[in-house]
Design an enzyme around this catalytic site. Sequence first.
Site, PDB file in Angstrom:
ATOM      1  CE  LYS A  58       2.928  -5.225  -3.020  1.00 40.98           C
ATOM      2  NZ  LYS A  58       3.278  -3.892  -2.544  1.00 40.98           N
ATOM      3  NE  ARG A  71       8.661  -5.680  -0.489  1.00 42.81           N
ATOM      4  CZ  ARG A  71       7.824  -5.185   0.391  1.00 42.81           C
ATOM      5  NH1 ARG A  71       8.126  -4.072   1.003  1.00 42.81           N
ATOM      6  NH2 ARG A  71       6.710  -5.796   0.649  1.00 42.81           N
ATOM      7  NE  ARG A  73      -2.217  -1.685   5.075  1.00 46.77           N
ATOM      8  CZ  ARG A  73      -1.325  -1.866   4.124  1.00 46.77           C
ATOM      9  NH1 ARG A  73      -1.651  -2.482   3.005  1.00 46.77           N
ATOM     10  NH2 ARG A  73      -0.095  -1.410   4.274  1.00 46.77           N
ATOM     11  NE  ARG A  76       1.573  -3.725   7.546  1.00 41.66           N
ATOM     12  CZ  ARG A  76       1.902  -3.769   6.269  1.00 41.66           C
ATOM     13  NH1 ARG A  76       1.112  -4.391   5.424  1.00 41.66           N
ATOM     14  NH2 ARG A  76       2.981  -3.184   5.836  1.00 41.66           N
ATOM     15  NE  ARG A 106       5.829   0.136   4.711  1.00 42.04           N
ATOM     16  CZ  ARG A 106       4.523  -0.016   4.933  1.00 42.04           C
ATOM     17  NH1 ARG A 106       3.937   0.668   5.891  1.00 42.04           N
ATOM     18  NH2 ARG A 106       3.832  -0.835   4.195  1.00 42.04           N
TER      19      ARG A 106
HETATM   20  P1  ADP Z   1       3.649  -3.217   2.004  1.00 40.97           P
HETATM   21  O1  ADP Z   1       3.091  -4.022   0.836  1.00 40.97           O
HETATM   22  O2  ADP Z   1       2.682  -2.261   2.552  1.00 40.97           O
HETATM   23  O3  ADP Z   1       4.998  -2.664   1.708  1.00 40.97           O
HETATM   24  P2  ADP Z   1       4.442  -5.696   3.288  1.00 40.97           P
HETATM   25  O4  ADP Z   1       3.471  -6.410   4.132  1.00 40.97           O
HETATM   26  O5  ADP Z   1       4.709  -6.249   1.930  1.00 40.97           O
HETATM   27  O6  ADP Z   1       3.951  -4.191   3.203  1.00 40.97           O
HETATM   28  O7  ADP Z   1       5.855  -5.627   4.041  1.00 40.97           O
HETATM   29  C1  ADP Z   1       5.975  -5.144   5.358  1.00 40.97           C
HETATM   30  C2  ADP Z   1       7.438  -5.060   5.753  1.00 40.97           C
HETATM   31  O8  ADP Z   1       8.057  -6.370   5.677  1.00 40.97           O
HETATM   32  C3  ADP Z   1       8.295  -4.219   4.827  1.00 40.97           C
HETATM   33  O9  ADP Z   1       8.238  -2.847   5.171  1.00 40.97           O
HETATM   34  C4  ADP Z   1       9.686  -4.816   5.068  1.00 40.97           C
HETATM   35  O10 ADP Z   1      10.243  -4.363   6.273  1.00 40.97           O
HETATM   36  C5  ADP Z   1       9.409  -6.292   5.203  1.00 40.97           C
HETATM   37  N1  ADP Z   1       9.509  -7.006   3.898  1.00 40.97           N
HETATM   38  C6  ADP Z   1       8.493  -7.580   3.186  1.00 40.97           C
HETATM   39  N2  ADP Z   1       8.949  -8.118   2.041  1.00 40.97           N
HETATM   40  C7  ADP Z   1      10.279  -7.871   2.008  1.00 40.97           C
HETATM   41  C8  ADP Z   1      11.335  -8.164   1.071  1.00 40.97           C
HETATM   42  N3  ADP Z   1      11.090  -8.792  -0.089  1.00 40.97           N
HETATM   43  N4  ADP Z   1      12.584  -7.752   1.386  1.00 40.97           N
HETATM   44  C9  ADP Z   1      12.855  -7.117   2.526  1.00 40.97           C
HETATM   45  N5  ADP Z   1      11.924  -6.800   3.434  1.00 40.97           N
HETATM   46  C10 ADP Z   1      10.648  -7.181   3.204  1.00 40.97           C
END
Ligand code: ADP
Length: 240
Positions: free
Chosen positions: A13, A87, A126, A159, A170
């Site tokens: 993404k 999400r 990554r 990360r 996840r």
């Molecule tokens: P990825 O795209 O690899 O899932 P992100 O950087 O988008 O990773 O998100 C990292 C973490 O941040 C997620 O695992 C979650 O804990 C939190 N997070 C991000 N966006 C949301 C959301 N919309 N709702 C709840 N938690 C979120």
Amino acid sequence: MRILLLGNPGAGKGTQSSRMQKNFNITAITSGNLLRQNIAKGTTVGKIAAKHMEHGEFVPDDIMIELIGDELQRNKRQNWLLDGFPRTINQAMALDDNLNLSGQSLNLVINLQVPEEVILQRIMDRWIHVPSGRVYNLSYNPPKIHGIDDVTGEKLTKRDDDNPDIFKIRLQKHHALTEPLLEYYNKRNILITCNGRTSDEIYPQIESELIARFNVISPNNQVKTSTEKNLLKVATRENL
Ligand code: ADP
């Protein structure tokens, strides 16, 4: 353009989002980056978020809804792209309510589909630069100097949630929560799915869709147009 980008964790993404920002006039609102910036700054939101993220859990909806709501308010006159939010159906409904207030509902949802074995390798490779959100991959997009951000010279980090055990949690959660989200948007005819093993395979599909839907000009055409303009100038000078 009011776009939502969906896809498994690690589906690319971030890569697609940077390409869209570079080629079209779009501002990306990326929930993961916003959260990590809040954690790095030690804000109240950051402290709460860190506790959940360390365990591979989602951050509570109310915190996410407020965080993204503020960002949308700041960018309400721009083309924007949401990445990582919503999400959950709860978040999606809150987003709809928020956007409907200004009559500016989502007009495209892009779902990225990449095979899981490809995604797993990407996660392991990554590295990121937290202040800017820049993402590097040791296999196909390595930094010039190992462990160092190309632009600022600052250190790159791994990360906390990019490890196999947390990744599995996840991925499972993602499947369970994304399916209803896909159905939710599919009913409205704003959902498209782009398939591929690499971001290079997927990006052209996104670009054609943006051009077709929003009547924007392809960056390739812009190059052609300026070349054509130069040719025209030469032709005009010669005529004179
Ligand atoms: P990825 O795209 O690899 O899932 P992100 O950087 O988008 O990773 O998100 C990292 C973490 O941040 C997620 O695992 C979650 O804990 C939190 N997070 C991000 N966006 C949301 C959301 N919309 N709702 C709840 N938690 C979120």
